[in-house]
Motif scaffolding. Structure first.
Motif, mmCIF file in Angstrom:
data_model
loop_
_atom_site.group_PDB
_atom_site.id
_atom_site.type_symbol
_atom_site.label_atom_id
_atom_site.label_comp_id
_atom_site.label_asym_id
_atom_site.label_seq_id
_atom_site.Cartn_x
_atom_site.Cartn_y
_atom_site.Cartn_z
ATOM 1 N N HIS A 28 31.826 16.034 24.227
ATOM 2 C CA HIS A 28 31.758 14.744 24.919
ATOM 3 C C HIS A 28 31.984 14.911 26.419
ATOM 4 O O HIS A 28 31.325 14.261 27.228
ATOM 5 N N SER A 29 32.900 15.791 26.798
ATOM 6 C CA SER A 29 33.117 16.012 28.227
ATOM 7 C C SER A 29 31.899 16.687 28.858
ATOM 8 O O SER A 29 31.509 16.350 29.976
ATOM 9 N N PHE A 30 31.281 17.623 28.156
ATOM 10 C CA PHE A 30 30.066 18.242 28.684
ATOM 11 C C PHE A 30 28.923 17.235 28.770
ATOM 12 O O PHE A 30 28.085 17.324 29.677
ATOM 13 N N ASP A 31 28.869 16.292 27.831
ATOM 14 C CA ASP A 31 27.851 15.236 27.919
ATOM 15 C C ASP A 31 27.984 14.471 29.224
ATOM 16 O O ASP A 31 26.994 14.222 29.918
ATOM 17 N N TRP A 32 29.206 14.087 29.583
ATOM 18 C CA TRP A 32 29.417 13.341 30.820
ATOM 19 C C TRP A 32 29.128 14.201 32.044
ATOM 20 O O TRP A 32 28.541 13.729 33.028
ATOM 21 N N ILE A 33 29.533 15.471 31.994
ATOM 22 C CA ILE A 33 29.266 16.364 33.128
ATOM 23 C C ILE A 33 27.765 16.529 33.327
ATOM 24 O O ILE A 33 27.258 16.439 34.456
ATOM 25 N N ILE A 36 26.236 13.364 34.815
ATOM 26 C CA ILE A 36 26.484 13.235 36.249
ATOM 27 C C ILE A 36 25.608 14.203 37.037
ATOM 28 O O ILE A 36 25.029 13.840 38.071
ATOM 29 N N VAL A 37 25.491 15.442 36.552
ATOM 30 C CA VAL A 37 24.627 16.424 37.227
ATOM 31 C C VAL A 37 23.179 15.961 37.206
ATOM 32 O O VAL A 37 22.471 16.042 38.215
ATOM 33 N N GLY A 38 22.714 15.471 36.079
ATOM 34 C CA GLY A 38 21.341 14.977 35.977
ATOM 35 C C GLY A 38 21.090 13.781 36.875
ATOM 36 O O GLY A 38 20.042 13.676 37.511
#
Length: 63
Positions: A28-33, A36-38
């Motif tokens: 879930h944290s990687f999803d948000w990261i 944001i990067v995208g």
């Protein structure tokens, strides 16, 4: 035979616990990261697209 099945079931339960309690929050944290990067990359691409212009914009001399 009983000890081998206990080991396999123990490993299975360990992997299931790892997936449910460790990997899901990390995912879930990687999803948000990545979101944001995208979002930042799309914004950068739109900025570059607007500053680049098309062929008519480059050949425009004014009045």
């Amino acid at each position: 035979m009983g000890i081998l099945t206990d080991i396999w079931f123990g490993l299975g339960h360990f992997f299931l616990w790892t997936f449910e309690n460790l990997l899901e929050p990390i995912a879930h944290s990687f999803d948000w990261i990545l979101f944001i990067v995208g979002f930042g990359l799309i914004g950068w691409w739109l900025y570059k697209l607007a500053s680049f212009g098309n062929k008519e914009d480059k050949e425009y001399k004014g009045w």
